[in-house]
Design a protein around this motif. Sequence first.
Motif, PDB file in Angstrom:
ATOM      1  N   LEU A   1       5.670   8.651  -8.773  1.00 13.17           N
ATOM      2  CA  LEU A   1       5.608   7.423  -8.212  1.00 13.17           C
ATOM      3  C   LEU A   1       6.145   7.706  -6.801  1.00 13.17           C
ATOM      4  CD1 LEU A   1       6.381   4.531 -10.726  1.00 13.17           C
ATOM      5  CD2 LEU A   1       4.423   4.940  -9.436  1.00 13.17           C
ATOM      6  N   VAL A   2       7.195   7.954  -6.140  1.00 16.57           N
ATOM      7  CA  VAL A   2       8.002   8.020  -5.507  1.00 16.57           C
ATOM      8  C   VAL A   2       7.175   9.129  -3.808  1.00 16.57           C
ATOM      9  CG1 VAL A   2       9.872   9.332  -3.895  1.00 16.57           C
ATOM     10  CG2 VAL A   2      10.472   7.912  -5.757  1.00 16.57           C
ATOM     11  N   GLY A   3       6.254  10.454  -4.907  1.00 15.54           N
ATOM     12  CA  GLY A   3       5.625  11.029  -4.408  1.00 15.54           C
ATOM     13  C   GLY A   3       4.740   9.951  -3.809  1.00 15.54           C
ATOM     14  N   ILE A   4       3.888   9.377  -4.356  1.00 18.40           N
ATOM     15  CA  ILE A   4       2.915   8.675  -3.014  1.00 18.40           C
ATOM     16  C   ILE A   4       3.688   8.213  -2.720  1.00 18.40           C
ATOM     17  CG2 ILE A   4       0.629   7.029  -4.054  1.00 18.40           C
ATOM     18  CD1 ILE A   4       0.914   8.271  -7.165  1.00 18.40           C
ATOM     19  N   LEU A   5       4.380   7.566  -3.333  1.00 18.19           N
ATOM     20  CA  LEU A   5       4.727   6.611  -1.840  1.00 18.19           C
ATOM     21  C   LEU A   5       5.411   7.171  -0.642  1.00 18.19           C
ATOM     22  CD1 LEU A   5       6.557   3.566  -1.066  1.00 18.19           C
ATOM     23  CD2 LEU A   5       8.528   4.547  -2.332  1.00 18.19           C
ATOM     24  N   ARG A   6       5.767   8.139  -1.093  1.00 19.34           N
ATOM     25  CA  ARG A   6       6.006   8.651   0.568  1.00 19.34           C
ATOM     26  C   ARG A   6       4.760   9.454   1.592  1.00 19.34           C
ATOM     27  NH1 ARG A   6       9.515  14.254  -0.689  1.00 19.34           N
ATOM     28  NH2 ARG A   6       9.614  14.259   1.675  1.00 19.34           N
ATOM     29  N   HIS A   7       3.750   9.901   0.928  1.00 22.13           N
ATOM     30  CA  HIS A   7       2.613   9.906   1.244  1.00 22.13           C
ATOM     31  C   HIS A   7       2.338   8.586   2.339  1.00 22.13           C
ATOM     32  CE1 HIS A   7       1.960  14.058  -1.043  1.00 22.13           C
ATOM     33  NE2 HIS A   7       1.358  14.317   0.639  1.00 22.13           N
ATOM     34  N   LYS A   8       2.507   7.567   1.210  1.00 25.05           N
ATOM     35  CA  LYS A   8       1.623   6.174   2.273  1.00 25.05           C
ATOM     36  C   LYS A   8       2.670   5.982   3.208  1.00 25.05           C
ATOM     37  CE  LYS A   8      -0.513   4.789  -1.743  1.00 25.05           C
ATOM     38  NZ  LYS A   8      -1.930   4.594  -0.945  1.00 25.05           N
ATOM     39  N   ILE A   9       3.830   5.943   3.049  1.00 22.39           N
ATOM     40  CA  ILE A   9       4.751   5.860   4.616  1.00 22.39           C
ATOM     41  C   ILE A   9       5.185   6.906   5.806  1.00 22.39           C
ATOM     42  CG2 ILE A   9       7.263   6.368   4.804  1.00 22.39           C
ATOM     43  CD1 ILE A   9       8.451   5.210   2.171  1.00 22.39           C
ATOM     44  N   VAL A  10       4.679   7.981   5.495  1.00 22.78           N
ATOM     45  CA  VAL A  10       4.046   9.506   6.389  1.00 22.78           C
ATOM     46  C   VAL A  10       2.966   8.900   7.295  1.00 22.78           C
ATOM     47  CG1 VAL A  10       3.593  11.413   7.435  1.00 22.78           C
ATOM     48  CG2 VAL A  10       5.519  10.986   5.341  1.00 22.78           C
ATOM     49  N   ASP A  11       1.814   8.369   6.733  1.00 17.99           N
ATOM     50  CA  ASP A  11       0.936   7.554   6.643  1.00 17.99           C
ATOM     51  C   ASP A  11       0.843   6.468   8.189  1.00 17.99           C
ATOM     52  OD1 ASP A  11      -1.328   8.773   4.230  1.00 17.99           O
ATOM     53  OD2 ASP A  11      -0.410   9.901   5.702  1.00 17.99           O
ATOM     54  N   HIS A  12       1.581   5.869   7.226  1.00 22.12           N
ATOM     55  CA  HIS A  12       1.552   4.280   8.076  1.00 22.12           C
ATOM     56  C   HIS A  12       2.243   5.016   9.398  1.00 22.12           C
ATOM     57  CE1 HIS A  12       3.549   0.569   9.285  1.00 22.12           C
ATOM     58  NE2 HIS A  12       4.884   0.991   8.884  1.00 22.12           N
ATOM     59  N   ILE A  13       3.663   5.317   9.468  1.00 14.39           N
ATOM     60  CA  ILE A  13       4.547   6.501  10.537  1.00 14.39           C
ATOM     61  C   ILE A  13       3.265   6.799  11.685  1.00 14.39           C
ATOM     62  CG2 ILE A  13       6.015   7.326  11.293  1.00 14.39           C
ATOM     63  CD1 ILE A  13       7.681   6.786   9.154  1.00 14.39           C
ATOM     64  N   ARG A  14       2.265   7.534  10.827  1.00 14.38           N
ATOM     65  CA  ARG A  14       1.573   8.173  11.796  1.00 14.38           C
ATOM     66  C   ARG A  14       0.543   7.388  12.358  1.00 14.38           C
ATOM     67  NH1 ARG A  14      -0.976  10.964   8.506  1.00 14.38           N
ATOM     68  NH2 ARG A  14      -0.149  13.035   8.292  1.00 14.38           N
ATOM     69  N   ARG A  15      -0.062   6.312  11.477  1.00 13.97           N
ATOM     70  CA  ARG A  15      -0.856   5.354  12.713  1.00 13.97           C
ATOM     71  C   ARG A  15      -0.552   4.738  12.945  1.00 13.97           C
ATOM     72  NH1 ARG A  15      -2.242   3.731   7.285  1.00 13.97           N
ATOM     73  NH2 ARG A  15      -0.972   2.282   7.484  1.00 13.97           N
TER      74      ARG A  15
ATOM     75  N   THR B   1       2.263   4.884  15.033  1.00 17.65           N
ATOM     76  CA  THR B   1       2.753   5.617  15.984  1.00 17.65           C
ATOM     77  C   THR B   1       1.284   5.719  17.296  1.00 17.65           C
ATOM     78  OG1 THR B   1       4.515   6.671  15.212  1.00 17.65           O
ATOM     79  CG2 THR B   1       3.113   8.198  16.937  1.00 17.65           C
ATOM     80  N   GLN B   2       0.082   6.204  16.426  1.00 12.76           N
ATOM     81  CA  GLN B   2      -0.593   6.141  17.185  1.00 12.76           C
ATOM     82  C   GLN B   2      -1.347   4.783  17.612  1.00 12.76           C
ATOM     83  OE1 GLN B   2      -4.021   8.150  14.505  1.00 12.76           O
ATOM     84  NE2 GLN B   2      -2.965  10.090  14.281  1.00 12.76           N
ATOM     85  N   GLU B   3      -0.928   3.714  17.202  1.00 10.58           N
ATOM     86  CA  GLU B   3      -1.348   2.679  18.087  1.00 10.58           C
ATOM     87  C   GLU B   3      -0.648   2.539  18.745  1.00 10.58           C
ATOM     88  OE1 GLU B   3      -3.288   1.216  13.680  1.00 10.58           O
ATOM     89  OE2 GLU B   3      -1.069  -0.092  14.046  1.00 10.58           O
ATOM     90  N   ARG B   4       0.777   2.244  19.061  1.00  9.59           N
ATOM     91  CA  ARG B   4       0.964   1.912  19.873  1.00  9.59           C
ATOM     92  C   ARG B   4       1.020   2.886  21.025  1.00  9.59           C
ATOM     93  NH1 ARG B   4       5.398   2.413  17.020  1.00  9.59           N
ATOM     94  NH2 ARG B   4       6.498   4.658  17.391  1.00  9.59           N
ATOM     95  N   SER B   5       0.464   4.513  21.308  1.00 13.06           N
ATOM     96  CA  SER B   5       0.610   5.419  22.340  1.00 13.06           C
ATOM     97  C   SER B   5      -0.865   4.873  22.650  1.00 13.06           C
ATOM     98  CB  SER B   5       0.645   6.403  22.214  1.00 13.06           C
ATOM     99  OG  SER B   5      -0.822   7.243  21.329  1.00 13.06           O
ATOM    100  N   ARG B   6      -1.580   4.034  21.812  1.00 12.57           N
ATOM    101  CA  ARG B   6      -2.556   4.137  22.794  1.00 12.57           C
ATOM    102  C   ARG B   6      -2.762   2.542  23.588  1.00 12.57           C
ATOM    103  NH1 ARG B   6      -6.214   5.576  18.054  1.00 12.57           N
ATOM    104  NH2 ARG B   6      -5.297   3.575  17.124  1.00 12.57           N
TER     105      ARG B   6
END
Lengths: 198, 99
Positions: free
Chosen positions: A68-82, A84-89
């Motif tokens: 479960l933590v593995g799945i969560l970690r992916h989602k956290i990284v995706d959230h941060i990536r997304r 970050t892109q929104e902020r720079s846009r």
Amino acid sequence: MGTPETKGPRAKVDVSHWVDEHADILFRYALQRVRRRDIAEELVQETFVAALRAHHKFDARSSERTWLVGILRHKIVDHIRRTTQERSRRGNDTDETTGDPFFEANGHWKTSPADWGSDPVAILSQRDFWKVFEKCFAALPQGLADTFVLRELEEMEPSDVCTTLEISDSNLWVRLHRARLLLKDCLEKNWFNKASNG
Amino acid sequence: MSILSNIRMILSLSCNESSRLLSDGLDRQLSLTERIALRGHLFACRRCRRFRNILQHLRATTQHLTTPTVADENVLPPLSPEARARLTEALTRAQSEGS
């Protein structure tokens, strides 16, 4: 640990047991990293739902918690990536400050670093220290916090942090340096230099 | 870097630069010049030696956070009852949709 065994691909998951067993831990894990309750709640819910749908693929070689933590970690990284892109846009991706609050123009420390003592682990069992740490961590500007989370908490390789945040490696070193100086400064003001603490 | 700039670094590393190299050293390999320069500076500079110790403290602190924990000192709140109820409901719904 008493988690229900899966007897086959369609074995029914005991949902309330899952929540009892794992929800708080996952929530705190997410909250530490994304710093907002609403976002942490959403990521945890997405994690559980995704895990439920993929449960037939869970081979029980790792623990359920780890999975479960593995799945969560992916989602956290995706959230941060997304985000970050929104902020720079939107153009507010700056963690700029005018001048250097920590060093004089000649490169000397403005204030002397404190002596934090020789036993880093000793203070980690103190709840009061963690309260101060969380407050200091919450005060980091978003871009620096995200960088620090990916490198220090998620222990991603520097090159992967750069890819996720779309920054150069030299920018990465600058950000980590700055985040560490900010945390140091805050912890010194609120913990190490306070007379009542060791 | 040219030999001259290497020598200049070794002879005149500032605390700002030294703190930067100490921080960088946590994440990348320092060059030979950088290591020599840093070692020389640290020999003479107690403030930067303290900062090196501080970085080790910070690492120990964050290492504590890398794995999920139920430790007593955890000051972050648990899932609120409302969020917990929403979660359970969403899962129950997803489960019945799936079967």
